[in-house]
Write an enzyme that holds these catalytic residues in place. Sequence first.
Site, PDB file in Angstrom:
ATOM      1  N   ARG A 103      23.444 -31.538 -61.593  1.00  0.00           N
ATOM      2  CA  ARG A 103      23.232 -31.035 -60.224  1.00  0.00           C
ATOM      3  C   ARG A 103      23.696 -29.582 -60.123  1.00  0.00           C
ATOM      4  N   PHE A 142      25.602 -16.822 -60.854  1.00  0.00           N
ATOM      5  CA  PHE A 142      26.146 -16.246 -59.615  1.00  0.00           C
ATOM      6  C   PHE A 142      27.608 -15.928 -59.864  1.00  0.00           C
ATOM      7  N   LEU A 144      30.896 -14.656 -58.509  1.00  0.00           N
ATOM      8  CA  LEU A 144      31.772 -14.287 -57.391  1.00  0.00           C
ATOM      9  C   LEU A 144      33.238 -14.372 -57.830  1.00  0.00           C
ATOM     10  N   ILE A 176      31.891 -18.911 -64.601  1.00  0.00           N
ATOM     11  CA  ILE A 176      30.537 -18.731 -64.079  1.00  0.00           C
ATOM     12  C   ILE A 176      29.568 -19.701 -64.765  1.00  0.00           C
ATOM     13  N   CYS A 251      25.629 -17.796 -49.131  1.00  0.00           N
ATOM     14  CA  CYS A 251      24.994 -18.503 -50.267  1.00  0.00           C
ATOM     15  C   CYS A 251      25.800 -19.761 -50.606  1.00  0.00           C
ATOM     16  N   ARG A 256      27.126 -25.658 -51.264  1.00  0.00           N
ATOM     17  CA  ARG A 256      28.047 -26.687 -50.759  1.00  0.00           C
ATOM     18  C   ARG A 256      27.255 -27.817 -50.105  1.00  0.00           C
ATOM     19  N   ARG A 281      31.673 -59.393 -65.961  1.00  0.00           N
ATOM     20  CA  ARG A 281      32.902 -59.447 -66.750  1.00  0.00           C
ATOM     21  C   ARG A 281      33.751 -60.643 -66.288  1.00  0.00           C
ATOM     22  N   GLN A 292      39.919 -61.805 -55.126  1.00  0.00           N
ATOM     23  CA  GLN A 292      39.998 -61.124 -53.824  1.00  0.00           C
ATOM     24  C   GLN A 292      40.326 -59.638 -53.979  1.00  0.00           C
ATOM     25  N   GLU A 376      33.275 -24.207 -55.229  1.00  0.00           N
ATOM     26  CA  GLU A 376      32.614 -24.133 -53.917  1.00  0.00           C
ATOM     27  C   GLU A 376      33.593 -24.373 -52.771  1.00  0.00           C
TER      28      GLU A 376
HETATM   29  P1  TGC Z   1      36.687 -14.395 -43.328  1.00  0.00           P
HETATM   30  O1  TGC Z   1      37.276 -13.202 -42.685  1.00  0.00           O
HETATM   31  O2  TGC Z   1      36.964 -15.741 -42.727  1.00  0.00           O
HETATM   32  O3  TGC Z   1      35.105 -14.259 -43.413  1.00  0.00           O
HETATM   33  C1  TGC Z   1      34.465 -13.048 -43.806  1.00  0.00           C
HETATM   34  C2  TGC Z   1      33.112 -13.041 -43.103  1.00  0.00           C
HETATM   35  O4  TGC Z   1      32.326 -14.135 -43.590  1.00  0.00           O
HETATM   36  C3  TGC Z   1      32.019 -15.046 -42.523  1.00  0.00           C
HETATM   37  N1  TGC Z   1      32.118 -16.395 -43.085  1.00  0.00           N
HETATM   38  C4  TGC Z   1      31.048 -17.067 -43.476  1.00  0.00           C
HETATM   39  N2  TGC Z   1      29.743 -16.756 -43.395  1.00  0.00           N
HETATM   40  C5  TGC Z   1      28.888 -17.649 -43.878  1.00  0.00           C
HETATM   41  N3  TGC Z   1      29.279 -18.816 -44.428  1.00  0.00           N
HETATM   42  C6  TGC Z   1      30.578 -19.160 -44.528  1.00  0.00           C
HETATM   43  N4  TGC Z   1      30.925 -20.319 -45.076  1.00  0.00           N
HETATM   44  C7  TGC Z   1      31.532 -18.264 -44.029  1.00  0.00           C
HETATM   45  N5  TGC Z   1      32.876 -18.264 -43.964  1.00  0.00           N
HETATM   46  C8  TGC Z   1      33.218 -17.113 -43.372  1.00  0.00           C
HETATM   47  C9  TGC Z   1      33.051 -14.762 -41.447  1.00  0.00           C
HETATM   48  O5  TGC Z   1      32.560 -15.122 -40.184  1.00  0.00           O
HETATM   49  C10 TGC Z   1      33.231 -13.269 -41.595  1.00  0.00           C
HETATM   50  O6  TGC Z   1      32.121 -12.623 -40.996  1.00  0.00           O
HETATM   51  P2  TGC Z   1      32.317 -11.237 -40.230  1.00  0.00           P
HETATM   52  O7  TGC Z   1      30.955 -10.898 -39.721  1.00  0.00           O
HETATM   53  O8  TGC Z   1      33.325 -11.509 -39.138  1.00  0.00           O
HETATM   54  O9  TGC Z   1      32.849 -10.282 -41.264  1.00  0.00           O
HETATM   55  O10 TGC Z   1      37.053 -14.341 -44.862  1.00  0.00           O
HETATM   56  P3  TGC Z   1      38.364 -14.727 -45.629  1.00  0.00           P
HETATM   57  O11 TGC Z   1      38.616 -13.646 -46.625  1.00  0.00           O
HETATM   58  O12 TGC Z   1      39.462 -15.062 -44.660  1.00  0.00           O
HETATM   59  O13 TGC Z   1      37.939 -16.040 -46.453  1.00  0.00           O
HETATM   60  C11 TGC Z   1      37.492 -17.182 -45.815  1.00  0.00           C
HETATM   61  C12 TGC Z   1      37.338 -18.359 -46.822  1.00  0.00           C
HETATM   62  C13 TGC Z   1      38.689 -18.716 -47.410  1.00  0.00           C
HETATM   63  C14 TGC Z   1      36.802 -19.554 -46.057  1.00  0.00           C
HETATM   64  C15 TGC Z   1      36.361 -17.978 -47.944  1.00  0.00           C
HETATM   65  O14 TGC Z   1      36.761 -16.874 -48.626  1.00  0.00           O
HETATM   66  C16 TGC Z   1      36.062 -19.103 -48.891  1.00  0.00           C
HETATM   67  O15 TGC Z   1      35.158 -19.883 -48.617  1.00  0.00           O
HETATM   68  N6  TGC Z   1      36.784 -19.227 -50.074  1.00  0.00           N
HETATM   69  C17 TGC Z   1      36.400 -20.166 -51.121  1.00  0.00           C
HETATM   70  C18 TGC Z   1      35.694 -19.423 -52.249  1.00  0.00           C
HETATM   71  C19 TGC Z   1      34.608 -20.256 -52.899  1.00  0.00           C
HETATM   72  O16 TGC Z   1      34.169 -21.254 -52.378  1.00  0.00           O
HETATM   73  N7  TGC Z   1      34.136 -19.789 -54.039  1.00  0.00           N
HETATM   74  C20 TGC Z   1      33.028 -20.433 -54.698  1.00  0.00           C
HETATM   75  C21 TGC Z   1      32.476 -19.567 -55.804  1.00  0.00           C
HETATM   76  S1  TGC Z   1      30.853 -20.065 -56.368  1.00  0.00           S
HETATM   77  C22 TGC Z   1      31.087 -21.527 -57.118  1.00  0.00           C
HETATM   78  O17 TGC Z   1      32.125 -22.101 -57.104  1.00  0.00           O
HETATM   79  C23 TGC Z   1      29.880 -22.112 -57.788  1.00  0.00           C
HETATM   80  S2  TGC Z   1      30.220 -23.642 -58.468  1.00  0.00           S
HETATM   81  C24 TGC Z   1      28.759 -24.149 -59.144  1.00  0.00           C
HETATM   82  C25 TGC Z   1      28.010 -25.114 -58.277  1.00  0.00           C
HETATM   83  O18 TGC Z   1      27.843 -24.909 -57.070  1.00  0.00           O
HETATM   84  O19 TGC Z   1      27.542 -26.116 -58.796  1.00  0.00           O
HETATM   85  P1  FAD Z   2      42.982 -20.813 -56.669  1.00  0.00           P
HETATM   86  O1  FAD Z   2      42.255 -20.102 -55.579  1.00  0.00           O
HETATM   87  O2  FAD Z   2      43.977 -20.043 -57.461  1.00  0.00           O
HETATM   88  O3  FAD Z   2      43.688 -22.093 -56.033  1.00  0.00           O
HETATM   89  C1  FAD Z   2      44.733 -22.818 -56.696  1.00  0.00           C
HETATM   90  C2  FAD Z   2      45.279 -23.857 -55.700  1.00  0.00           C
HETATM   91  O4  FAD Z   2      45.840 -23.170 -54.557  1.00  0.00           O
HETATM   92  C3  FAD Z   2      44.185 -24.776 -55.143  1.00  0.00           C
HETATM   93  O5  FAD Z   2      44.693 -26.066 -54.984  1.00  0.00           O
HETATM   94  C4  FAD Z   2      43.881 -24.165 -53.795  1.00  0.00           C
HETATM   95  O6  FAD Z   2      43.335 -25.090 -52.859  1.00  0.00           O
HETATM   96  C5  FAD Z   2      45.255 -23.683 -53.373  1.00  0.00           C
HETATM   97  N1  FAD Z   2      45.173 -22.644 -52.345  1.00  0.00           N
HETATM   98  C6  FAD Z   2      44.618 -21.399 -52.432  1.00  0.00           C
HETATM   99  N2  FAD Z   2      44.704 -20.753 -51.260  1.00  0.00           N
HETATM  100  C7  FAD Z   2      45.317 -21.607 -50.398  1.00  0.00           C
HETATM  101  C8  FAD Z   2      45.669 -21.550 -49.016  1.00  0.00           C
HETATM  102  N3  FAD Z   2      45.397 -20.469 -48.246  1.00  0.00           N
HETATM  103  N4  FAD Z   2      46.295 -22.613 -48.465  1.00  0.00           N
HETATM  104  C9  FAD Z   2      46.556 -23.721 -49.199  1.00  0.00           C
HETATM  105  N5  FAD Z   2      46.237 -23.855 -50.495  1.00  0.00           N
HETATM  106  C10 FAD Z   2      45.609 -22.795 -51.078  1.00  0.00           C
HETATM  107  N6  FAD Z   2      32.648 -19.486 -59.389  1.00  0.00           N
HETATM  108  C11 FAD Z   2      31.576 -18.655 -59.280  1.00  0.00           C
HETATM  109  O7  FAD Z   2      31.664 -17.581 -58.674  1.00  0.00           O
HETATM  110  N7  FAD Z   2      30.381 -19.006 -59.843  1.00  0.00           N
HETATM  111  C12 FAD Z   2      30.205 -20.149 -60.533  1.00  0.00           C
HETATM  112  O8  FAD Z   2      29.094 -20.433 -61.025  1.00  0.00           O
HETATM  113  C13 FAD Z   2      31.321 -21.036 -60.681  1.00  0.00           C
HETATM  114  N8  FAD Z   2      31.210 -22.163 -61.426  1.00  0.00           N
HETATM  115  C14 FAD Z   2      32.332 -22.913 -61.692  1.00  0.00           C
HETATM  116  C15 FAD Z   2      32.262 -23.969 -62.606  1.00  0.00           C
HETATM  117  C16 FAD Z   2      33.404 -24.687 -62.927  1.00  0.00           C
HETATM  118  C17 FAD Z   2      33.344 -25.765 -63.969  1.00  0.00           C
HETATM  119  C18 FAD Z   2      34.632 -24.403 -62.272  1.00  0.00           C
HETATM  120  C19 FAD Z   2      35.872 -25.201 -62.569  1.00  0.00           C
HETATM  121  C20 FAD Z   2      34.717 -23.361 -61.363  1.00  0.00           C
HETATM  122  C21 FAD Z   2      33.568 -22.593 -61.077  1.00  0.00           C
HETATM  123  N9  FAD Z   2      33.646 -21.474 -60.227  1.00  0.00           N
HETATM  124  C22 FAD Z   2      32.558 -20.641 -60.076  1.00  0.00           C
HETATM  125  C23 FAD Z   2      34.945 -21.043 -59.699  1.00  0.00           C
HETATM  126  C24 FAD Z   2      35.426 -21.814 -58.465  1.00  0.00           C
HETATM  127  O9  FAD Z   2      34.688 -21.461 -57.340  1.00  0.00           O
HETATM  128  C25 FAD Z   2      36.918 -21.519 -58.273  1.00  0.00           C
HETATM  129  O10 FAD Z   2      37.594 -22.179 -59.323  1.00  0.00           O
HETATM  130  C26 FAD Z   2      37.424 -21.986 -56.923  1.00  0.00           C
HETATM  131  O11 FAD Z   2      36.909 -21.181 -55.899  1.00  0.00           O
HETATM  132  C27 FAD Z   2      38.964 -21.987 -56.831  1.00  0.00           C
HETATM  133  O12 FAD Z   2      39.512 -20.809 -57.307  1.00  0.00           O
HETATM  134  P2  FAD Z   2      40.711 -20.844 -58.388  1.00  0.00           P
HETATM  135  O13 FAD Z   2      40.297 -21.742 -59.499  1.00  0.00           O
HETATM  136  O14 FAD Z   2      41.030 -19.427 -58.721  1.00  0.00           O
HETATM  137  O15 FAD Z   2      41.925 -21.521 -57.645  1.00  0.00           O
END
Ligand code: TGC
Ligand code: FAD
Length: 397
Positions: A103, A142, A144, A176, A251, A256, A281, A292, A376
């Site tokens: 997925r 992607f 980030l 990534i 994105c 998500r 089994r 139960q 995510e």
């Molecule tokens: P914050 O000041 O809250 O927000 C900045 C601007 O962004 C807007 N915003 C959003 N817009 C669209 N969708 C969302 N989910 C949004 N969340 C916030 C917000 O309104 C603001 O807009 P503006 O116009 O006021 O500037 O930003 P912050 O720095 O406090 O961070 C907020 C937080 C913690 C929720 C965000 O940074 C976050 O979601 N952190 C988690 C990072 C994350 O999920 N990384 C994933 C990387 S990619 C990945 O993992 C791929 S895995 C592979 C797979 O999917 O299978």
């Molecule tokens: P951290 O941010 O260092 O977090 C460590 C711990 O601290 C977590 O438990 C977290 O919840 C906690 N924490 C952090 N901030 C707070 C807070 N404010 N309050 C309370 N607790 C907090 N990223 C991409 O960009 N592209 C991809 O394609 C991608 N693919 C991935 C594939 C795999 C297999 C994995 C494992 C990760 C991938 N990621 C990708 C990265 C993923 O998005 C990050 O691992 C994720 O966002 C968490 O960041 P981190 O691992 O640095 O943990």
Amino acid sequence: MSDSQRRAAAPDPLDFLAVDAELSDTERDIRDAVREFSTRELLPHVADWFEAGTLPDPRGLAKAFGDLGVLGMHLEGYGCGGSSAVAYGLACRELEAVDSGLRSFVSVQGSLAMAAIHKFGSEEQKNEWLPRMAAGDAIGCFGLTEPDSGSDPGSMRTRARRDGADWVLNGTKMWITNGSVADVAVVWAATDDGIRGFVVPTDTPGFSANVIHKKLSLRASITSELVLEDVRLPADAVMPASKGLGSPLSCLNEARYGIVWGVAGAARACYEASLDYAKTREQFGKPIGGFQLTQRKLADMVVDVNHASMTALRIGRLKDEGNCHHNHVSFGKFANVAAAQRVARTARGIHGANGITLEYPVMRHMVNLETVATYEGTEEIHALSIGQSVTGVSAFR
Ligand code: TGC
Ligand code: FAD
């Protein structure tokens, strides 16, 4: 005939609340096509891929997903399918019922790399990449996350500076998915004008990718570090409509959303394997499903599986109506991943010693879900998003 006179059919153990009865014929057809493909082409091989810790033929897999029509299937135009959000979610559910890594392959391609270009790219960027990516002829990733910027992507250090008309990128992206097999990387970088997204062909000098080894989770998936050393790009490599952290975050909502559905599939697979195992089994002279304590576990599992499906369908319907806020998606990711983790953990136990092997899917799903709970947006990040949504107070910093 009134409800009290009519005798309702007993619930189907495999769809207890008949959630799939809410689907349209078209949605059911897509569900069945992806389920049939996944069962025939993916399920027989996935344990071997997981054990090997890689996908042996990512290009062949991309082509097969392209032929199936699931890459960017919810995007409009440019060779994409233009399906509903619910149909896309069902595809994610059926793929993740096999393995979260599969997925992920589809999510990263369609919901992250393609969706970014579709939302923020120029017409030239869309025409150059989207049709090939939809067909599975080009793979995208992607970028980030960075080594020191995970949950807080706004703190990224990757920088894009102007040099004449060109852009020059420097930095490192970490974790990534598909990074080392990608033809194109969508890379997010800080500029003098805030965070912008760049479309980076991976054969650009200065771009390199290193595979991350020794993962204990999402092993049927390729995860890489991206290194950008003075990567020089033409002026038109920036995605014109990308501006600020909100662009990559929008994105993430798409990917998500796929996870909300996907983990319902992983949970269903674990529940179905457990039901089958519990009925066959035998210990102490009877099937373990007759005890139960096992029945209590199955009851908890069937509740979690059905709650997860209902949550996914509700959020999907909101999305198709245009009423899905990103905090709805946070609710779904938070609730459904936790539910799937509970189900997988319980399923592992029901399978006894067999449950720790790759002969059964349950521990593979269980450890995959550790990644799904982290990427995510971690469980904590989505809890804080929901908390902020209901209280109006941010607890992020
Ligand atoms: P914050 O000041 O809250 O927000 C900045 C601007 O962004 C807007 N915003 C959003 N817009 C669209 N969708 C969302 N989910 C949004 N969340 C916030 C917000 O309104 C603001 O807009 P503006 O116009 O006021 O500037 O930003 P912050 O720095 O406090 O961070 C907020 C937080 C913690 C929720 C965000 O940074 C976050 O979601 N952190 C988690 C990072 C994350 O999920 N990384 C994933 C990387 S990619 C990945 O993992 C791929 S895995 C592979 C797979 O999917 O299978
Ligand atoms: P951290 O941010 O260092 O977090 C460590 C711990 O601290 C977590 O438990 C977290 O919840 C906690 N924490 C952090 N901030 C707070 C807070 N404010 N309050 C309370 N607790 C907090 N990223 C991409 O960009 N592209 C991809 O394609 C991608 N693919 C991935 C594939 C795999 C297999 C994995 C494992 C990760 C991938 N990621 C990708 C990265 C993923 O998005 C990050 O691992 C994720 O966002 C968490 O960041 P981190 O691992 O640095 O943990």
